[in-house]
Write an enzyme that holds these catalytic residues in place. Structure first.
Site, PDB file in Angstrom:
ATOM      1  N   ASP A 101      -8.080 -35.690 -22.365  1.00 28.32           N
ATOM      2  CA  ASP A 101      -8.926 -36.383 -21.322  1.00 28.32           C
ATOM      3  C   ASP A 101      -8.122 -37.673 -21.295  1.00 28.32           C
ATOM      4  OD1 ASP A 101     -10.631 -36.682 -19.732  1.00 28.32           O
ATOM      5  OD2 ASP A 101     -12.473 -37.136 -21.039  1.00 28.32           O
TER       6      ASP A 101
ATOM      7  N   GLU B  50     -22.043 -36.270 -22.145  1.00 28.06           N
ATOM      8  CA  GLU B  50     -22.015 -35.459 -23.154  1.00 28.06           C
ATOM      9  C   GLU B  50     -22.413 -36.368 -24.534  1.00 28.06           C
ATOM     10  OE1 GLU B  50     -18.757 -35.108 -21.595  1.00 28.06           O
ATOM     11  OE2 GLU B  50     -19.122 -33.217 -20.651  1.00 28.06           O
TER      12      GLU B  50
ATOM     13  N   VAL C 201     -24.044 -40.372 -26.292  1.00 29.38           N
ATOM     14  CA  VAL C 201     -24.693 -41.756 -25.895  1.00 29.38           C
ATOM     15  C   VAL C 201     -24.069 -42.521 -27.037  1.00 29.38           C
ATOM     16  CG1 VAL C 201     -26.656 -43.009 -25.973  1.00 29.38           C
ATOM     17  CG2 VAL C 201     -26.920 -40.481 -25.513  1.00 29.38           C
ATOM     18  N   VAL C 202     -23.572 -43.669 -26.738  1.00 26.82           N
ATOM     19  CA  VAL C 202     -22.808 -44.655 -27.932  1.00 26.82           C
ATOM     20  C   VAL C 202     -23.580 -45.771 -28.153  1.00 26.82           C
ATOM     21  CG1 VAL C 202     -20.658 -45.749 -28.426  1.00 26.82           C
ATOM     22  CG2 VAL C 202     -20.477 -43.598 -27.142  1.00 26.82           C
TER      23      VAL C 202
ATOM     24  N   THR D 270     -24.251 -44.488 -21.802  1.00 30.85           N
ATOM     25  CA  THR D 270     -24.914 -43.213 -21.896  1.00 30.85           C
ATOM     26  C   THR D 270     -24.061 -42.277 -20.867  1.00 30.85           C
ATOM     27  OG1 THR D 270     -26.586 -44.513 -21.363  1.00 30.85           O
ATOM     28  CG2 THR D 270     -27.035 -42.276 -22.026  1.00 30.85           C
ATOM     29  N   GLY D 271     -23.067 -41.292 -21.565  1.00 26.47           N
ATOM     30  CA  GLY D 271     -22.396 -40.312 -20.698  1.00 26.47           C
ATOM     31  C   GLY D 271     -23.105 -38.909 -20.612  1.00 26.47           C
TER      32      GLY D 271
ATOM     33  N   LYS E 244     -21.348 -42.884 -31.984  1.00 29.74           N
ATOM     34  CA  LYS E 244     -21.385 -41.921 -30.680  1.00 29.74           C
ATOM     35  C   LYS E 244     -22.457 -40.581 -31.125  1.00 29.74           C
ATOM     36  CE  LYS E 244     -18.061 -39.387 -27.915  1.00 29.74           C
ATOM     37  NZ  LYS E 244     -16.785 -38.919 -27.813  1.00 29.74           N
TER      38      LYS E 244
ATOM     39  N   ILE F  24     -24.242 -48.839 -25.744  1.00 28.22           N
ATOM     40  CA  ILE F  24     -23.275 -48.914 -24.994  1.00 28.22           C
ATOM     41  C   ILE F  24     -23.099 -48.379 -23.873  1.00 28.22           C
ATOM     42  CG2 ILE F  24     -20.675 -50.067 -25.221  1.00 28.22           C
ATOM     43  CD1 ILE F  24     -20.909 -49.482 -28.259  1.00 28.22           C
TER      44      ILE F  24
HETATM   45  P1  ADP Z   1     -17.923 -39.847 -23.213  1.00 26.05           P
HETATM   46  O1  ADP Z   1     -17.635 -38.352 -23.840  1.00 26.05           O
HETATM   47  O2  ADP Z   1     -19.169 -40.110 -23.070  1.00 26.05           O
HETATM   48  O3  ADP Z   1     -16.820 -40.347 -22.359  1.00 26.05           O
HETATM   49  P2  ADP Z   1     -16.632 -41.911 -25.201  1.00 26.05           P
HETATM   50  O4  ADP Z   1     -15.992 -41.811 -26.410  1.00 26.05           O
HETATM   51  O5  ADP Z   1     -15.724 -42.184 -24.023  1.00 26.05           O
HETATM   52  O6  ADP Z   1     -17.422 -40.607 -24.797  1.00 26.05           O
HETATM   53  O7  ADP Z   1     -17.485 -43.235 -25.306  1.00 26.05           O
HETATM   54  C1  ADP Z   1     -18.089 -43.714 -24.166  1.00 26.05           C
HETATM   55  C2  ADP Z   1     -17.999 -45.229 -23.971  1.00 26.05           C
HETATM   56  O8  ADP Z   1     -18.538 -45.880 -24.883  1.00 26.05           O
HETATM   57  C3  ADP Z   1     -16.381 -45.404 -23.941  1.00 26.05           C
HETATM   58  O9  ADP Z   1     -16.053 -45.575 -22.503  1.00 26.05           O
HETATM   59  C4  ADP Z   1     -16.582 -46.915 -24.442  1.00 26.05           C
HETATM   60  O10 ADP Z   1     -16.964 -47.581 -23.267  1.00 26.05           O
HETATM   61  C5  ADP Z   1     -17.644 -46.776 -25.374  1.00 26.05           C
HETATM   62  N1  ADP Z   1     -17.184 -46.591 -26.636  1.00 26.05           N
HETATM   63  C6  ADP Z   1     -16.947 -45.323 -27.391  1.00 26.05           C
HETATM   64  N2  ADP Z   1     -16.217 -45.526 -28.671  1.00 26.05           N
HETATM   65  C7  ADP Z   1     -16.257 -46.830 -28.816  1.00 26.05           C
HETATM   66  C8  ADP Z   1     -15.920 -47.610 -29.884  1.00 26.05           C
HETATM   67  N3  ADP Z   1     -15.264 -47.067 -30.883  1.00 26.05           N
HETATM   68  N4  ADP Z   1     -15.939 -48.934 -29.584  1.00 26.05           N
HETATM   69  C9  ADP Z   1     -16.083 -49.650 -28.411  1.00 26.05           C
HETATM   70  N5  ADP Z   1     -16.581 -48.882 -27.550  1.00 26.05           N
HETATM   71  C10 ADP Z   1     -16.685 -47.468 -27.569  1.00 26.05           C
HETATM   72 MN    MN Z   2     -14.853 -41.087 -22.366  1.00 27.49          MN
END
Ligand code: ADP
Ligand code: MN
Length: 515
Positions: free
Chosen positions: A404, A263, A265-266, A260-261, A288, A258
């Site tokens: 954040d 820190e 990957v989701v 790739t950041g 995550k 979904i």
């Molecule tokens: P990062 O530290 O990379 O920002 P996040 O927790 O914000 O990590 O997750 C990155 C992205 O993944 C989010 O912006 C969101 O779009 C998606 N995401 C993360 N957790 C969920 C979740 N539980 N359900 C749906 N989308 C999610």
């Molecule tokens: Mn985030």
């Protein structure tokens, strides 16, 4: 073994047998014994102890003297044990020799050959024992008081003839048998788990060792062959973790990535069946994976280093473990939020640096971030008040500051706002907690003021509304200075009294500034 010892004269004066063997006469009593068993245990007991403590299963991790082989109870009289220890030592020597050869052949040639594959103790093996510790198993929030452990200090439960020690053979044996379930799915353990088998610690440890090395070997072998897109984004260790989750049935399928950041990957996954009946796996999950490339985390050190919940542990940990603490932190923070009823992902499972939670969204489509949706004026206003409320709840009920918070970490789903990404969230008494809160307030205020919500408080008003503090400065610079002064006062208080000021803590009532 020392040949001198074997050749020693048999009639060298009084004292214990080993003393009389010394060719230089009777040594003083403090000198060190030198039997094979002792040498082996001295050299290896420490390593074994470390390895065992780390690799042992959950309840054993908590209790330092578990039923496993440690430095104290290591049974060097056992042939099997000695043989294994010797083997280990030989393997190491063999590797050292290989390394020397490798060096000799390569010299300073630009093209080098590697004997890596011929090594007995693979680096992947030798350093992975520490990976066996699993935060899932230390699920308690480090902030909260510890629950009493099941086996008390005295080492036994019960009275009179019903006494059961943690070393009880039958109990240990059954536990060991049950623990075989934790071995990799492809490791054949037969029907043992279903039967009333009692495995001795020794047999179990040997089996476990074998299971682990097989598992790692297999991971290594498959490492280069798997190339699906979802898998490419993660390293082999993570892949193995994900694979196990699917294999255990907790997840049905992992469909794809979904996000790739920097820190993390989701991934999206369809939930599977739960091992226990009381726990329901959501139909759709988000996985995550915290990135184990360390440099990405360097600039975030301050969030966790100064969080007193993690302070003791931080200094002792290697970077890989610190990254696991991020995942652990996110889990604890989500759990607190869940308890307070704040809309957020529900924690499903935590394995090392991999956090599984419920998916916010539907049919593989994640809910949009607040920055990506266009809300009607009415929804915008609704969202604002909801966030104001959530920020207060987070502070007062969860004792947390998001740290954040912005339109990037809020999702719009089911007509409301969901908070995500809380691995960096800290308690308000964190040395920079109030500054983080102020930054959050600035983001929220700006977003909603720009978004046309006339009622939106400015960042200073919002800060006071959330924290219950009453900072009166009417400009940004002075406000910030007051915040920092408060933080400093709290830190000084911690230094002098060993505890935090009560002013930021929240027992329901608005916090009072009392010193
Ligand atoms: P990062 O530290 O990379 O920002 P996040 O927790 O914000 O990590 O997750 C990155 C992205 O993944 C989010 O912006 C969101 O779009 C998606 N995401 C993360 N957790 C969920 C979740 N539980 N359900 C749906 N989308 C999610
Ligand atoms: Mn985030």
């Amino acid at each position: 073994m020392d040949p001198v010892e074997v050749a020693a004269a048999p009639d060298a004066g009084p004292g214990p047998a080993w003393q009389s063997k010394c060719p230089w006469g009777a040594p003083n009593t403090t000198s060190i014994s030198c039997s094979l068993a002792d040498v082996m245990s001295e050299q290896l007991a420490k390593e074994l102890q470390l390895e065992e403590e780390n690799a042992a299963f959950p309840e054993v991790v908590a209790v330092a003297e578990g039923p496993f082989i440690t430095g104290e109870n290591i049974d060097t009289s056992s042939d099997l044990m000695l043989a294994q220890m010797l083997q280990m030592e030989f393997d190491r020597e063999y590797d050292a020799q290989l390394r020397r050869e490798e060096k000799k052949i390569n010299g300073d040639s630009k093209v080098s050959i590697s004997f890596e594959n011929y090594r007995k103790v693979h680096p992947y093996d030798s350093d992975s024992s520490e990976d066996e510790v699993d935060w899932q198993d230390t699920r308690h929030d480090p902030y909260r008081a510890d629950k009493p452990t099941t086996t008390p200090r005295k080492g036994f439960i019960g009275k009179g003839k019903d006494i059961t020690t943690k070393h009880d053979e039958v109990v240990c044996g059954r536990k060991n048998t049950a623990r075989m379930e934790n071995f990799a799915p492809e490791f054949q353990v037969g029907d043992g788990i279903g039967m009333d088998l009692k495995l001795s610690n020794q047999v179990f440890n040997a089996l476990k060792q074998h299971a682990y090395s097989e598992e790692r070997r297999s991971a290594r072998l498959h490492e280069k062959k798997e190339h699906s897109t979802a898998e490419k984004a993660v390293d082999p260790k993570t892949r193995l973790l994900l694979y196990k989750m699917v294999n255990a049935g907790m997840l049905e399928t992992i469909t794809g990535c979904i996000s790739t950041g920097k820190e993390s990957v989701v991934f999206h996954a369809y939930g599977g069946k739960s091992a226990t009946e009381d726990k329901v796996i959501p139909p759709e999950c988000a996985i995550k994976v915290f990135k184990t490339t360390l440099n990405e985390f360097k600039n975030r050190d301050k969030y966790i280093k100064d969080d007193y919940r993690f302070k003791d542990r931080f200094s002792k940990l290697n970077p890989r473990k610190i990254i696991r603490m991020w995942a652990e932190k996110e889990m604890h923070n989500l759990t607190r939020m869940q308890t307070a009823g704040i809309p957020c992902p529900q924690v499903v499972s935590l394995k090392k640096h991999v956090l599984v939670m419920s998916f916010i969204g539907k049919d593989q489509v994640p809910a949009p971030k607040l920055k990506d949706v266009t809300l009607s004026g009415e929804d915008m206003k609704k969202a604002y008040y909801q966030i104001l409320n959530m920020m207060q709840q987070l502070y007062k009920e969860c004792n947390l500051v998001h740290a954040d918070l912005s339109e990037y970490n809020m999702l719009w789903h089911d007509g409301k706002v969901w908070l995500i990404d809380v691995s960096q969230s800290v308690e308000p008494t964190h040395p920079h907690g109030l500054e983080f809160l102020f930054r959050d307030c600035r983001n929220v205020s700006q977003f909603f003021q720009k978004g046309g919500v006339a009622e939106a408080l400015n960042e200073r008003e919002l800060f006071n509304a959330v924290s219950g503090l009453n900072i009166t400065a009417d400009n940004e610079v002075d406000f910030q200075a007051e915040i920092e002064a408060l933080e400093k006062m709290n830190e000084d208080h911690v230094q002098n009294h060993g505890k935090k000021l009560s002013m930021f803590s929240s027992d329901g009532d608005p916090p009072i500034y009392d010193e």
